[in-house]
Design a protein around this motif. Structure first.
Motif, PDB file in Angstrom:
ATOM      1  N   TRP A  47     -36.305   1.686  16.538  1.00 49.81           N
ATOM      2  CA  TRP A  47     -37.438   2.585  16.805  1.00 49.81           C
ATOM      3  C   TRP A  47     -38.281   2.798  15.552  1.00 49.81           C
ATOM      4  O   TRP A  47     -39.456   3.091  15.626  1.00 49.81           O
TER       5      TRP A  47
ATOM      6  N   SER B  42     -39.014  15.031  12.225  1.00 56.63           N
ATOM      7  CA  SER B  42     -39.786  13.953  12.845  1.00 56.63           C
ATOM      8  C   SER B  42     -41.164  13.801  12.220  1.00 56.63           C
ATOM      9  O   SER B  42     -41.884  12.860  12.517  1.00 56.63           O
TER      10      SER B  42
ATOM     11  N   TYR C  53     -40.890  10.589  16.229  1.00 61.38           N
ATOM     12  CA  TYR C  53     -39.507  10.414  15.794  1.00 61.38           C
ATOM     13  C   TYR C  53     -39.540   9.708  14.440  1.00 61.38           C
ATOM     14  O   TYR C  53     -40.189   8.673  14.300  1.00 61.38           O
TER      15      TYR C  53
ATOM     16  N   SER D 271     -31.036  17.344  21.170  1.00 67.58           N
ATOM     17  CA  SER D 271     -30.072  16.248  21.300  1.00 67.58           C
ATOM     18  C   SER D 271     -28.732  16.656  20.689  1.00 67.58           C
ATOM     19  O   SER D 271     -27.668  16.277  21.189  1.00 67.58           O
TER      20      SER D 271
ATOM     21  N   ARG E 241     -29.429   6.815  19.178  1.00 67.86           N
ATOM     22  CA  ARG E 241     -30.615   6.465  18.400  1.00 67.86           C
ATOM     23  C   ARG E 241     -30.575   4.995  18.022  1.00 67.86           C
ATOM     24  O   ARG E 241     -29.568   4.510  17.549  1.00 67.86           O
ATOM     25  N   ASP E 242     -31.694   4.337  18.227  1.00 71.86           N
ATOM     26  CA  ASP E 242     -31.797   2.919  17.934  1.00 71.86           C
ATOM     27  C   ASP E 242     -32.589   2.733  16.647  1.00 71.86           C
ATOM     28  O   ASP E 242     -33.743   3.149  16.578  1.00 71.86           O
TER      29      ASP E 242
ATOM     30  N   TYR F 288     -36.294   7.077  23.772  1.00 76.75           N
ATOM     31  CA  TYR F 288     -36.114   8.335  23.037  1.00 76.75           C
ATOM     32  C   TYR F 288     -36.611   9.522  23.854  1.00 76.75           C
ATOM     33  O   TYR F 288     -35.931  10.535  23.982  1.00 76.75           O
TER      34      TYR F 288
END
Lengths: 251, 282
Positions: free
Chosen positions: B280, B49, B233, A173, B276-277, B253
């Motif tokens: 999540w 992660s 994540y 990303s 990115r939220d 994602y």
């Protein structure tokens, strides 16, 4: 004829002791072009870049950059025209220097005035908030560090950027963000890129033409369209392309 | 789930790994649950992660300030959370083993690779030095090293990266574990060598009916190699899906990760980037 090219390399040979790591390599890059060099480890791709950047002085052959034949030891003017971005942003930034120190150093070396404005502008160009200016590398993420490395290369306003695996140490990303940044900067400033990578998809995305290297030799030069069509001429390039598509279970 | 799995080899329910640091608690893994059968299970995620921490937690290899807790953590019906350190150590290598990322840093530099493999065998099995050597040579052959007799006496610095990784796989498989955890086993290798190593891993896992946990950041590779994929994540599993269906992933994602990869077949002027939220991680 050489003046038409931003970079032209003729019969480049590099040896380290007994090992001959680059053999009779020739290629040329037009101004504003983005040229990829791909190959596996030990193929000599990074060595070529280091010769172009003047970091390796043990070579023979002819290297012309911006119409000038390059000596082994480069002058200051060269470094204003060509800068390099290294693979690992964790290793290529001085851990005890702030972003400001890092960006100010090339300006001081070249006696550029108005450093203040230049540093702000470079940071803006690579999308770093000005609040990061007095941070140390350990206070930055991998992607932010690579942005600092790119800003350091750009602060002298060069026309050529030599990129050695600029995103292979980054998450995908973050890689996308850095590649987008490099693309945008290139279009904005008409920069010439040489991008060394082992990732064919990255090179296909970033470059118009590419050279496949193996054991120090240029195996095949092709356009990005040939790469996308999976139509290389040589067996090795084909093999590399197939291998990069992922695992295939036989039967 | 593959058809061959009856009872699961490994069951994890609500696995947590917390690091108690002076500045607060860092949650490396937050409530991960999965079962592993005789299959190839991929765990993908970006750095941080918690994918490697998951592998280490299963082996009881979390370093000091880290604390592992789980509602259930069972290996073939045996409760791992209730076991003492010594019993966990007996399991490690013999029943559950791990292949690390980089052979350069994971092999002992002052011992020949053959002796290291033989040692791995004798730690877990009563065997004479001669028998261990014979088994090691056979194992080197199984990982497709051409001259096992010559390679046996080489030191790690004398072998290439691909060969080193094969030696590691030989060392981990010689005790015939039921579960193999491979943490980025091919990331340090060139693409063509990578495929050879994966082929060996695949053949051995399939022929011995082992369960494989394949930890990787490479979505393409996991998609083509594994049966099932867990996408992680921030220490959580966001999505678990069959590897073949990764293209049809639902979670934003997973879709974002796939979208930001440059693709030769679908050239784009600008790559998609990931938003990115924070929800999540909620």
């Amino acid at each position: 004829m050489t003046t038409q090219h931003a970079i032209s390399v003729e019969k480049l040979n590099v040896s380290f002791g007994d090992s001959h790591v680059v053999k009779d390599l020739s290629f040329a890059v037009a101004p504003g072009e983005s040229y990829g060099i791909v190959g596996e480890s030990g193929s000599g791709k990074s060595t070529v870049l280091r010769v172009l950047a003047g970091l390796n002085r043990d070579w023979s052959g002819e290297v012309d950059i911006l119409g000038k034949r390059q000596p082994k030891l480069r002058d200051k003017a060269f470094y204003r025209a060509a800068q390099m971005v290294f693979q690992d942003p964790y290793g290529s930034l001085h851990p005890k220097k702030t972003v400001d120190d890092t960006l100010a150093e090339p300006l001081a070396i070249h006696g550029v005035r108005d450093a203040e404005a230049k540093i702000s502008r470079a940071m803006q160009d690579v999308g770093l908030p000005t609040s990061f200016r007095f941070r140390y590398p350990h206070q930055l993420s991998g992607g932010q560090r690579q942005r600092v490395a790119i800003a350091r290369a750009l602060v002298l306003e060069p026309t050529i950027l030599l990129l050695d695996e600029p995103t292979s140490a980054l998450d995908v990303s973050i890689q996308a963000e850095v590649l987008n940044l490099l693309q945008a900067l290139r279009h904005e400033r008409k920069l010439t890129y040489i991008l060394v990578s082992h990732d064919l998809a990255v090179v296909g995305h970033m470059c118009e033409r590419l050279l496949v290297m193996q054991f120090g030799r240029g195996v095949e030069e092709m356009t990005a369209a040939t790469l996308a069509a999976r139509a290389p001429q040589t067996a090795y390039a084909q093999q590399l392309l197939t291998a990069s598509e992922g695992f295939r279970r036989a039967g | 789930m593959t058809a061959t799995s009856d009872a699961p080899l490994l069951t994890l329910d609500d696995l947590r790994v917390d690091f108690h640091t002076p500045t607060g608690i860092v949650n490396a893994v937050r409530g991960l649950s999965f079962t592993l059968g005789r299959e190839r299970l991929g765990i993908v995620g970006e750095s941080g992660s918690g994918k490697s921490m998951t592998g280490r937690a299963i082996l009881d290899l979390i370093p000091h300030p880290g604390v592992v807790s789980a509602r259930r953590m069972e290996f073939r019906g045996k409760d791992l959370t209730a076991m003492d350190k010594a019993s966990r150590r007996k399991l490690r290598g013999r029943h559950i083993s791990m292949v690390m990322q980089d052979p350069k840093f994971s092999l002992n530099p002052v011992q020949t690779v053959g002796d290291q493999i033989a040692e791995a065998y004798r730690v877990h099995h009563k065997a004479s030095a001669r028998e261990a050597k014979e088994r090691s040579l056979a194992m080197l052959e199984a990982v497709q090293i051409r001259e096992p007799g010559r390679v046996y006496d080489l030191y790690p610095h004398e072998v290439s990266g691909g060969m080193g990784q094969r030696v590691m796989i030989a060392m981990m498989l010689i005790a015939e574990p039921e579960i193999l955890i491979a943490d980025e086993p091919t990331s340090a290798l060139d693409v063509t060598v990578q495929l050879q190593v994966l082929k060996i891993l695949d053949d051995l896992v399939t022929s011995r009916g082992m369960g494989l946990i394949f930890i990787s950041h490479d979505l393409h590779l996991v998609r083509s190699f594994c049966d099932r994929v867990i996408v992680m994540y921030g220490g959580k599993a966001l999505e678990t899906l069959p590897a073949g269906a990764l293209d049809k992933a639902q979670h934003p994602y997973t879709r974002g990760l796939l979208g930001c990869l440059p693709d030769l077949d679908h050239p784009r002027e600008k790559l998609a980037t990931l938003t990115r939220d924070p929800a999540w991680l909620a």
